[in-house]
Design a protein around this motif. Structure first.
Motif, PDB file in Angstrom:
ATOM      1  N   ILE A   1      24.558  41.511  21.515  1.00 33.24           N
ATOM      2  CA  ILE A   1      25.906  43.187  21.668  1.00 33.24           C
ATOM      3  C   ILE A   1      25.958  42.321  23.461  1.00 33.24           C
ATOM      4  CG2 ILE A   1      25.991  45.719  22.997  1.00 33.24           C
ATOM      5  CD1 ILE A   1      24.722  46.505  20.559  1.00 33.24           C
ATOM      6  N   GLY A   2      25.224  41.709  24.256  1.00 31.61           N
ATOM      7  CA  GLY A   2      25.619  41.477  25.460  1.00 31.61           C
ATOM      8  C   GLY A   2      26.643  40.105  25.557  1.00 31.61           C
ATOM      9  N   ARG A   3      26.353  39.174  24.031  1.00 30.68           N
ATOM     10  CA  ARG A   3      27.208  38.086  24.246  1.00 30.68           C
ATOM     11  C   ARG A   3      28.619  38.829  23.970  1.00 30.68           C
ATOM     12  NH1 ARG A   3      29.030  35.004  19.734  1.00 30.68           N
ATOM     13  NH2 ARG A   3      27.099  35.918  18.557  1.00 30.68           N
ATOM     14  N   LEU A   4      28.976  39.839  22.816  1.00 32.22           N
ATOM     15  CA  LEU A   4      30.618  39.732  22.743  1.00 32.22           C
ATOM     16  C   LEU A   4      31.155  40.568  23.802  1.00 32.22           C
ATOM     17  CD1 LEU A   4      30.500  41.091  18.936  1.00 32.22           C
ATOM     18  CD2 LEU A   4      30.771  38.809  20.131  1.00 32.22           C
ATOM     19  N   LEU A   5      29.564  41.953  24.945  1.00 33.89           N
ATOM     20  CA  LEU A   5      30.436  41.906  25.575  1.00 33.89           C
ATOM     21  C   LEU A   5      31.501  41.344  26.548  1.00 33.89           C
ATOM     22  CD1 LEU A   5      27.901  45.285  26.709  1.00 33.89           C
ATOM     23  CD2 LEU A   5      29.463  45.406  26.467  1.00 33.89           C
ATOM     24  N   ASP A   6      30.006  40.478  27.448  1.00 27.54           N
ATOM     25  CA  ASP A   6      30.895  38.891  27.750  1.00 27.54           C
ATOM     26  C   ASP A   6      32.427  38.082  27.497  1.00 27.54           C
ATOM     27  OD1 ASP A   6      28.992  40.071  29.755  1.00 27.54           O
ATOM     28  OD2 ASP A   6      27.699  38.459  29.104  1.00 27.54           O
ATOM     29  N   GLU A   7      32.084  38.284  26.291  1.00 30.44           N
ATOM     30  CA  GLU A   7      33.192  37.195  25.816  1.00 30.44           C
ATOM     31  C   GLU A   7      34.672  38.404  25.059  1.00 30.44           C
ATOM     32  OE1 GLU A   7      31.522  35.360  22.087  1.00 30.44           O
ATOM     33  OE2 GLU A   7      30.459  34.791  23.428  1.00 30.44           O
TER      34      GLU A   7
ATOM     35  N   GLY B   1      10.552  32.188  12.231  1.00 29.01           N
ATOM     36  CA  GLY B   1      10.722  34.149  11.685  1.00 29.01           C
ATOM     37  C   GLY B   1      10.037  34.741  13.083  1.00 29.01           C
ATOM     38  N   LYS B   2      10.154  34.349  13.915  1.00 32.55           N
ATOM     39  CA  LYS B   2      10.030  35.433  14.964  1.00 32.55           C
ATOM     40  C   LYS B   2      11.113  36.225  15.275  1.00 32.55           C
ATOM     41  CE  LYS B   2       6.279  32.869  16.670  1.00 32.55           C
ATOM     42  NZ  LYS B   2       5.946  31.945  18.410  1.00 32.55           N
ATOM     43  N   CYS B   3      11.232  37.286  15.048  1.00 26.14           N
ATOM     44  CA  CYS B   3      12.087  38.392  15.776  1.00 26.14           C
ATOM     45  C   CYS B   3      11.967  39.431  16.209  1.00 26.14           C
ATOM     46  CB  CYS B   3      13.179  38.669  14.531  1.00 26.14           C
ATOM     47  SG  CYS B   3      14.386  39.417  14.668  1.00 26.14           S
ATOM     48  N   GLU B   4      12.412  39.605  17.412  1.00 29.22           N
ATOM     49  CA  GLU B   4      11.675  41.073  17.993  1.00 29.22           C
ATOM     50  C   GLU B   4      13.571  41.441  17.908  1.00 29.22           C
ATOM     51  OE1 GLU B   4      11.104  40.109  22.547  1.00 29.22           O
ATOM     52  OE2 GLU B   4       8.459  39.874  21.731  1.00 29.22           O
ATOM     53  N   ALA B   5      13.280  43.429  16.791  1.00 26.97           N
ATOM     54  CA  ALA B   5      14.539  43.608  16.535  1.00 26.97           C
ATOM     55  C   ALA B   5      15.729  43.521  18.094  1.00 26.97           C
ATOM     56  CB  ALA B   5      14.583  44.586  15.871  1.00 26.97           C
ATOM     57  N   ASP B   6      15.309  44.334  19.111  1.00 27.63           N
ATOM     58  CA  ASP B   6      16.023  44.981  19.583  1.00 27.63           C
ATOM     59  C   ASP B   6      16.434  44.040  21.036  1.00 27.63           C
ATOM     60  OD1 ASP B   6      15.178  47.097  18.868  1.00 27.63           O
ATOM     61  OD2 ASP B   6      14.900  48.401  20.817  1.00 27.63           O
ATOM     62  N   THR B   7      15.576  42.939  21.130  1.00 28.18           N
ATOM     63  CA  THR B   7      16.267  41.914  21.513  1.00 28.18           C
ATOM     64  C   THR B   7      17.187  41.453  21.225  1.00 28.18           C
ATOM     65  OG1 THR B   7      13.648  42.011  22.446  1.00 28.18           O
ATOM     66  CG2 THR B   7      14.823  39.897  23.222  1.00 28.18           C
ATOM     67  N   ARG B   8      16.832  40.594  19.870  1.00 25.67           N
ATOM     68  CA  ARG B   8      17.899  40.363  19.452  1.00 25.67           C
ATOM     69  C   ARG B   8      19.313  40.345  19.605  1.00 25.67           C
ATOM     70  NH1 ARG B   8      17.781  36.243  13.200  1.00 25.67           N
ATOM     71  NH2 ARG B   8      19.415  35.741  13.616  1.00 25.67           N
TER      72      ARG B   8
ATOM     73  N   ILE C   1      38.394  48.150  22.858  1.00 27.77           N
ATOM     74  CA  ILE C   1      37.544  48.954  22.465  1.00 27.77           C
ATOM     75  C   ILE C   1      36.810  47.947  21.915  1.00 27.77           C
ATOM     76  CG2 ILE C   1      36.635  51.339  21.084  1.00 27.77           C
ATOM     77  CD1 ILE C   1      39.401  52.449  20.836  1.00 27.77           C
ATOM     78  N   MET C   2      35.572  48.333  21.547  1.00 28.95           N
ATOM     79  CA  MET C   2      33.910  47.537  20.833  1.00 28.95           C
ATOM     80  C   MET C   2      33.331  48.701  20.400  1.00 28.95           C
ATOM     81  SD  MET C   2      30.259  46.351  22.182  1.00 28.95           S
ATOM     82  CE  MET C   2      30.705  44.203  22.196  1.00 28.95           C
ATOM     83  N   GLN C   3      33.418  48.975  18.571  1.00 28.44           N
ATOM     84  CA  GLN C   3      32.312  49.750  18.357  1.00 28.44           C
ATOM     85  C   GLN C   3      31.428  49.221  17.517  1.00 28.44           C
ATOM     86  OE1 GLN C   3      34.114  51.340  14.021  1.00 28.44           O
ATOM     87  NE2 GLN C   3      31.800  52.894  13.741  1.00 28.44           N
ATOM     88  N   LEU C   4      29.537  50.485  17.916  1.00 29.34           N
ATOM     89  CA  LEU C   4      28.794  49.661  17.873  1.00 29.34           C
ATOM     90  C   LEU C   4      28.197  50.483  16.748  1.00 29.34           C
ATOM     91  CD1 LEU C   4      26.869  48.684  21.964  1.00 29.34           C
ATOM     92  CD2 LEU C   4      27.832  47.012  19.976  1.00 29.34           C
ATOM     93  N   ALA C   5      28.417  50.345  15.879  1.00 29.36           N
ATOM     94  CA  ALA C   5      27.117  50.806  14.747  1.00 29.36           C
ATOM     95  C   ALA C   5      25.493  50.731  14.891  1.00 29.36           C
ATOM     96  CB  ALA C   5      28.148  50.942  13.659  1.00 29.36           C
ATOM     97  N   ASP C   6      25.324  51.718  14.687  1.00 26.94           N
ATOM     98  CA  ASP C   6      23.456  51.519  13.809  1.00 26.94           C
ATOM     99  C   ASP C   6      23.164  50.663  14.306  1.00 26.94           C
ATOM    100  OD1 ASP C   6      23.890  53.231  10.875  1.00 26.94           O
ATOM    101  OD2 ASP C   6      25.683  52.045  11.405  1.00 26.94           O
ATOM    102  N   ILE C   7      22.739  50.333  15.381  1.00 25.22           N
ATOM    103  CA  ILE C   7      22.114  49.602  16.748  1.00 25.22           C
ATOM    104  C   ILE C   7      20.337  49.308  16.265  1.00 25.22           C
ATOM    105  CG2 ILE C   7      24.068  48.624  18.400  1.00 25.22           C
ATOM    106  CD1 ILE C   7      22.818  50.707  20.681  1.00 25.22           C
TER     107      ILE C   7
END
Length: 548
Positions: free
Chosen positions: A257-263, A245-252, A219-225
């Motif tokens: 999440i996508g990386r860990l789903l695949d790993e 310093g450029k950071c788009e919150a949802d993109t990052r 089980i992966m728990q996704l908390a407070d995305i």
């Protein structure tokens, strides 16, 4: 006669007021939804064909302008294309539609839709003879010359509106157009995008969570995305100077999440609240679709509950759950209508093979939002008695069925707001306690109910920088319940405690040994840090909570 007429009018008025009050009361308890609520949801009507689409724009200071068309001819999608930020301007998408069996031979149906400033056939080799019709907002429609028997398979059968440069649509048969509508408004969050469905609707896939053949389940728990409408703004990212310093919150967050789903390849994902950052998500549907698309394309079943931010300044919990329930691979449910909250339910994870016996039960409950009695109990709300009674009754009712499982059946629970018992510095912990525990001021006794019914572990979110598991003992001092935090995963929510790096918690379950191992993975670090399992520990052994 006059008195009779007056009396009849008064009775009718009283009945109307009573009906409105009843509907409002029921909605406040998340029971019956007024028709107005459904108007903000996408219009899915099996058997309908779209015959025309247009955009109307109006101004509140120009009395001659209107965003309404003839309701007998046009259906308006009830989403202001400016998301209420147009000050004096509003705009809406309208569609004309007909039942397939009512289409006449000369009726035109829409076969394709594009958005742009130029005719899509301009300069396109082989498309010189295609006829595209222009509509406001940069819409271009390709319509059939006349109705054909085969049109329903390729025609546009539904239209919706999503928002943001990162808008996606996880529903089967749906596609979000590449370009935003061309409106008299700038700003990324207001990028209104048309989403269309081709052909007849197909039922969403519903994955059944099942123990793998090797007896394992993860089980992966996704908390407070904390997803926004649009790409969102990062709060206290670590490191702050990454990519200049450029950071788009949802993109990052999505990349993490996508990386860990695949790993990690989890068998199921639990979203434990604050998926939507309501304050920055006026269109919650667009935010929900982003996390759903990640899971749907990987065919991973997922279950969600709500946090205190999901329904702030956006659509209600009931409306969101109504939508989430329809998505592919969603296990989420509104739950019983006669108890408090939305999202009180359980998921049965079936034994391996084709067995019809449950090996694992996961309880999910709504911890609501803010205290209903701020003067006496400041801060956050608590699980209500009728929720706890429902949980205990449900656990008792499932007990006999679970006896059919040939190994040790195990029960887990997920909530959003931590229980008061989390705030005990004397409990042994594994992980980091970085911030104050923002549990309810009133203890309604859910921890004791969990122990009474044999639940082995409960995990929450809410306090982003806390990511420990605490061992709660029984009256004799023996291990009784592990109480864990997921750790905040999203860059749209706060971080800011001692260089906190976003992280995600996993529960690796081995049904062969009735063992649960938990650990976390972090978002940023060197190669070895990214691959490492943080604070890996066994919390359940032989179907019982394991001490430190």
């Amino acid at each position: 006669m006059t008195r009779r007429i007056v009396r009849a009018v008064c009775q009718l008025a009283a009945l109307t007021v009573f009906s409105i009050v009843v509907v409002y009361f029921l909605d406040s308890r998340f029971r019956v939804l007024p028709s107005a609520i459904h108007n903000v949801m996408p219009a899915h009507h099996p058997g309908l064909i779209i015959t025309d689409i247009t955009v109307t724009q109006c101004s509140s200071v120009n009395l001659l302008s209107s965003c309404k068309l003839d309701a007998d001819l046009w259906h308006r999608i009830e989403k202001d294309l400016f998301l209420g930020s147009g000050w004096v301007s509003s705009a809406y998408v309208h569609v004309q539609r007909k039942k397939e069996e009512e289409l006449l031979a000369d009726d035109k149906v829409i076969l394709d839709v594009k958005v742009g400033r130029l005719d899509p056939s301009s300069g396109q080799k082989g498309q010189e003879n295609e006829r595209w019709e222009s509509r406001p907002g940069g819409l271009w429609l390709k319509r059939s010359a006349k109705r054909h028997a085969s049109d329903s398979a390729k025609a546009i059968t539904a239209v919706d509106v999503l928002f943001g440069a990162d808008a996606v649509d996880p529903r089967p048969g749906w596609e979000t157009l590449d370009h935003a509508l061309l409106l008299d408004k700038t700003g990324e969050i207001q990028e209104a995008r048309v989403s269309v469905r081709r052909g007849k609707p197909s039922p969403p896939a519903k994955g059944i969570p099942r123990i793998r053949d090797n007896g394992k389940f993860k089980i992966m728990q996704l908390a407070d995305i904390h997803f926004s409408t649009g790409t969102g703004h990062c709060r206290e990212p670590e490191p702050a100077d990454l990519d200049g310093g450029k950071c788009e919150a949802d993109t990052r967050t999505l990349n993490f999440i996508g990386r860990l789903l695949d790993e990690e390849k989890p068998d199921m994902v639990v979203l434990s609240g604050d998926q939507v950052n309501g304050d920055t998500a006026p269109d919650a549907q667009s935010a929900i679709f982003k996390y759903a698309e990640l899971l749907v394309k990987r065919k991973i079943p997922y279950a969600s509950i709500f946090g205190n931010h999901d329904d702030e300044k956006t659509i209600s919990r009931a409306q969101q759950m109504e939508l989430i329930e329809t998505l592919p691979y969603s296990l989420s449910m509104a739950g019983p209508g006669d108890i408090d909250g939305v999202g009180n339910y359980y998921v049965e994870v079936m034994s391996k093979g084709s067995s019809k016996h449950s090996a694992l039960t996961i309880y999910l409950l709504d911890t609501h939002a803010y205290s209903p009695d701020e003067r006496t109990f400041k801060g956050y709300d608590w699980l209500k008695k009728n929720q706890i009674d429902w949980f205990k009754k449900t656990a008792d009712g499932l007990k006999k069925a679970h006896e059919g499982y040939s190994h040790i059946h195990m029960d887990l629970a997920f909530i959003h707001i931590p229980l008061p018992e989390y705030n005990n510095a004397e409990l042994p912990i594994v992980g980091q306690w970085r911030e104050g525990v923002t549990a309810p001021g009133f203890n309604s006794g859910f921890r004791d109910a969990l122990v009474e019914k044999g639940v082995l572990m409960v995990s929450c979110g809410h306090d982003h920088a806390n990511e420990y598991c605490a061992l709660s003992p029984d009256e004799t001092g023996n291990p009784a319940l592990w109480m864990c935090y997921g750790g905040g995963a999203g860059f749209g929510g706060y971080g800011g405690y001692g260089g906190y790096h976003r992280r995600i918690r996993f529960f690796d379950i081995d049904m062969n040994e009735a063992r649960i191992t938990t650990y976390k993975r972090i978002e940023y670090g060197n190669e070895s840090e990214l691959a490492r399992k943080i604070d890996e520990q066994i919390i359940v052994e032989g179907g019982k909570p394991k001490g430190l």
